[in-house]
Design a protein around this motif. Sequence first.
Motif, PDB file in Angstrom:
ATOM      1  N   LYS A  95      -1.563   2.780  11.267  1.00  0.00           N
ATOM      2  CA  LYS A  95      -2.292   1.651  10.686  1.00  0.00           C
ATOM      3  C   LYS A  95      -2.803   2.008   9.293  1.00  0.00           C
ATOM      4  O   LYS A  95      -2.716   1.188   8.358  1.00  0.00           O
ATOM      5  CB  LYS A  95      -3.449   1.277  11.602  1.00  0.00           C
ATOM      6  N   LEU A  96      -3.333   3.217   9.134  1.00  0.00           N
ATOM      7  CA  LEU A  96      -3.820   3.651   7.817  1.00  0.00           C
ATOM      8  C   LEU A  96      -2.670   3.727   6.818  1.00  0.00           C
ATOM      9  O   LEU A  96      -2.794   3.301   5.657  1.00  0.00           O
ATOM     10  CB  LEU A  96      -4.505   5.007   7.926  1.00  0.00           C
ATOM     11  N   ALA A  97      -1.552   4.252   7.265  1.00  0.00           N
ATOM     12  CA  ALA A  97      -0.393   4.362   6.359  1.00  0.00           C
ATOM     13  C   ALA A  97       0.109   2.987   5.963  1.00  0.00           C
ATOM     14  O   ALA A  97       0.458   2.742   4.795  1.00  0.00           O
ATOM     15  CB  ALA A  97       0.713   5.156   7.047  1.00  0.00           C
ATOM     16  N   PHE A  98       0.137   2.085   6.929  1.00  0.00           N
ATOM     17  CA  PHE A  98       0.602   0.726   6.640  1.00  0.00           C
ATOM     18  C   PHE A  98      -0.329   0.043   5.634  1.00  0.00           C
ATOM     19  O   PHE A  98       0.123  -0.624   4.680  1.00  0.00           O
ATOM     20  CB  PHE A  98       0.700  -0.074   7.932  1.00  0.00           C
ATOM     21  N   HIS A 136       3.880   1.207  12.489  1.00  0.00           N
ATOM     22  CA  HIS A 136       2.625   0.723  13.062  1.00  0.00           C
ATOM     23  C   HIS A 136       2.873  -0.234  14.226  1.00  0.00           C
ATOM     24  O   HIS A 136       2.190  -0.160  15.261  1.00  0.00           O
ATOM     25  CB  HIS A 136       1.797   0.032  11.960  1.00  0.00           C
ATOM     26  N   ASP A 137       3.854  -1.111  14.058  1.00  0.00           N
ATOM     27  CA  ASP A 137       4.149  -2.053  15.149  1.00  0.00           C
ATOM     28  C   ASP A 137       4.627  -1.304  16.404  1.00  0.00           C
ATOM     29  O   ASP A 137       4.256  -1.663  17.544  1.00  0.00           O
ATOM     30  CB  ASP A 137       5.217  -3.043  14.702  1.00  0.00           C
ATOM     31  N   THR A 184       5.122   1.445  -5.090  1.00  0.00           N
ATOM     32  CA  THR A 184       6.040   1.968  -4.065  1.00  0.00           C
ATOM     33  C   THR A 184       7.136   0.954  -3.828  1.00  0.00           C
ATOM     34  O   THR A 184       7.021  -0.230  -4.201  1.00  0.00           O
ATOM     35  CB  THR A 184       5.294   2.269  -2.742  1.00  0.00           C
ATOM     36  N   SER A 185       8.123   1.431  -3.131  1.00  0.00           N
ATOM     37  CA  SER A 185       9.256   0.538  -2.898  1.00  0.00           C
ATOM     38  C   SER A 185       9.035  -0.327  -1.645  1.00  0.00           C
ATOM     39  O   SER A 185       8.197  -0.033  -0.786  1.00  0.00           O
ATOM     40  CB  SER A 185      10.531   1.371  -2.716  1.00  0.00           C
ATOM     41  N   GLN A 186       9.779  -1.377  -1.595  1.00  0.00           N
ATOM     42  CA  GLN A 186       9.684  -2.287  -0.448  1.00  0.00           C
ATOM     43  C   GLN A 186      10.168  -1.608   0.823  1.00  0.00           C
ATOM     44  O   GLN A 186       9.629  -1.858   1.909  1.00  0.00           O
ATOM     45  CB  GLN A 186      10.540  -3.546  -0.735  1.00  0.00           C
ATOM     46  N   ASP A 187      11.113  -0.714   0.717  1.00  0.00           N
ATOM     47  CA  ASP A 187      11.645  -0.048   1.912  1.00  0.00           C
ATOM     48  C   ASP A 187      10.600   0.846   2.560  1.00  0.00           C
ATOM     49  O   ASP A 187      10.467   0.879   3.794  1.00  0.00           O
ATOM     50  CB  ASP A 187      12.872   0.775   1.523  1.00  0.00           C
ATOM     51  N   ILE A 188       9.856   1.560   1.706  1.00  0.00           N
ATOM     52  CA  ILE A 188       8.801   2.414   2.271  1.00  0.00           C
ATOM     53  C   ILE A 188       7.727   1.566   2.951  1.00  0.00           C
ATOM     54  O   ILE A 188       7.204   1.913   4.008  1.00  0.00           O
ATOM     55  CB  ILE A 188       8.210   3.293   1.152  1.00  0.00           C
ATOM     56  N   TYR A 189       7.390   0.460   2.304  1.00  0.00           N
ATOM     57  CA  TYR A 189       6.397  -0.446   2.904  1.00  0.00           C
ATOM     58  C   TYR A 189       6.901  -0.955   4.269  1.00  0.00           C
ATOM     59  O   TYR A 189       6.150  -0.969   5.261  1.00  0.00           O
ATOM     60  CB  TYR A 189       6.127  -1.593   1.943  1.00  0.00           C
ATOM     61  N   ASP A 190       8.147  -1.385   4.317  1.00  0.00           N
ATOM     62  CA  ASP A 190       8.691  -1.917   5.582  1.00  0.00           C
ATOM     63  C   ASP A 190       8.732  -0.825   6.651  1.00  0.00           C
ATOM     64  O   ASP A 190       8.473  -1.099   7.838  1.00  0.00           O
ATOM     65  CB  ASP A 190      10.083  -2.468   5.350  1.00  0.00           C
ATOM     66  N   ASN A 191       9.061   0.385   6.284  1.00  0.00           N
ATOM     67  CA  ASN A 191       9.094   1.467   7.275  1.00  0.00           C
ATOM     68  C   ASN A 191       7.703   1.755   7.843  1.00  0.00           C
ATOM     69  O   ASN A 191       7.542   2.007   9.045  1.00  0.00           O
ATOM     70  CB  ASN A 191       9.668   2.721   6.611  1.00  0.00           C
ATOM     71  N   ALA A 192       6.668   1.701   6.982  1.00  0.00           N
ATOM     72  CA  ALA A 192       5.293   1.926   7.448  1.00  0.00           C
ATOM     73  C   ALA A 192       4.861   0.818   8.397  1.00  0.00           C
ATOM     74  O   ALA A 192       4.195   1.049   9.422  1.00  0.00           O
ATOM     75  CB  ALA A 192       4.359   2.009   6.249  1.00  0.00           C
TER      76      ALA A 192
END
Length: 413
Positions: free
Chosen positions: A153-156, A180-181, A168-176
């Motif tokens: 959750k913190l990373a997300f 979390h999910d 940051t890139s969108q891919d890193i955001y989506d992976n975080a």
Amino acid sequence: MNEHTIPTSETSRKLAPFSANTPIKRALAARRLWLVAGAAILGVVAVVGAAWWASATRGTVRYATSPVTRGIVARAVTATGTVNPELTIIVGAAVSGIIQELYCDYNTQVKKGQVCAKLDPRPYQTVVDQNKADLAVAKAQLEKDKANAAYTKLAFERYANLIQTHATSQDIYDNAKNSHDQAVAQIAYDEATIQLRQAALDAAQVNLDYASIVSPVDGTVVSRNVTVGQTVASSFQTPTLFLIATDLAKMEVDANVSESDIGGIKPGNKATFTVDAYPKRIFEGAVNQVRQSPQTVQNVVTYDIVIGVDNSDLALRPGLTAASRIVTDERKNVMRVPNQALRYSPKDLSRAAPPDHTRVWVLRNDAPVAIAVATGLEDDSFTEIVNGDVKPGDLVITGEQLSTVNKAVGPRL
């Protein structure tokens, strides 16, 4: 020769048979006279002898009588049954095992929840311990996954701030976000696993509790079917370990009544019965139930009726054979006569009443008199008299006997 000449001898022989005064004729006439007189005398003697014998030997009719009374006429049905407790609880074993301890025996007074027997609990205790360990593992896994969910959750959230400034890139955001999910879903999975482990533990605990066999009611143990060390198997059918009667002060008789008699029996009918244990005592009760289920044995159909009886003195014991009598109809304080009086008919048919009348023969002035009557209820001994010219105290004839009295018996030589 003159007219007084004596005939010759030849002439005399010819004329002798025709003479009326010959000695032979007189002898024959005398013999016939004696024969007729003798026959007449014998006839008179026979008539006199028959009359004398008839007067000497005389038949006297003796009547068997019974008085007309007032009382009870009750129609009843007889049946044989068995005495049982009003409510008997079958206590069995829900799990298989070896009997380790027995705490109840015959005639033991037990309370609800009291332990009567105990199976070897070790197999079931092992299962309980294993399920407790599995539950502990599931709970630990839940804590671990909760910590992982907090980190994801913190990373997300961090990558969500960075994505807004395009740091940051969108891919890193989506992976975080995906991590979390998954962490949140893992927590839900762990909680469900904990519930599953808890249910398994509860089931194991139930089986462990079943190793202690307890009484479900207050009562008395009437039967014990196991011993210490015996193995009971409940895989296909629950074995019966104990029979517990809830209240021996209230008993019932389960009697079988034939189909020809069941129509007159209703709940509430009075009943009496005897048992071999107390042959001189009559127990009283009432019909509580007439069951609809038929029982057929060798093409004979019977129905089960239940007779309730008070057993406050605990005289009756389970299993006694009862000879029951169920009263289906009753008349009190009615005029009654013995059944034999209605079946009696005098041997002298000339005095018999018309066949289309119900009658009794009453002895009046030492002579039988036919009285027409109207009958009511009938039982095994008496018949109710509804109408008729009879009253209590009248002697009705139930039978007769011809007694012979010989007066001609003289002294023997």
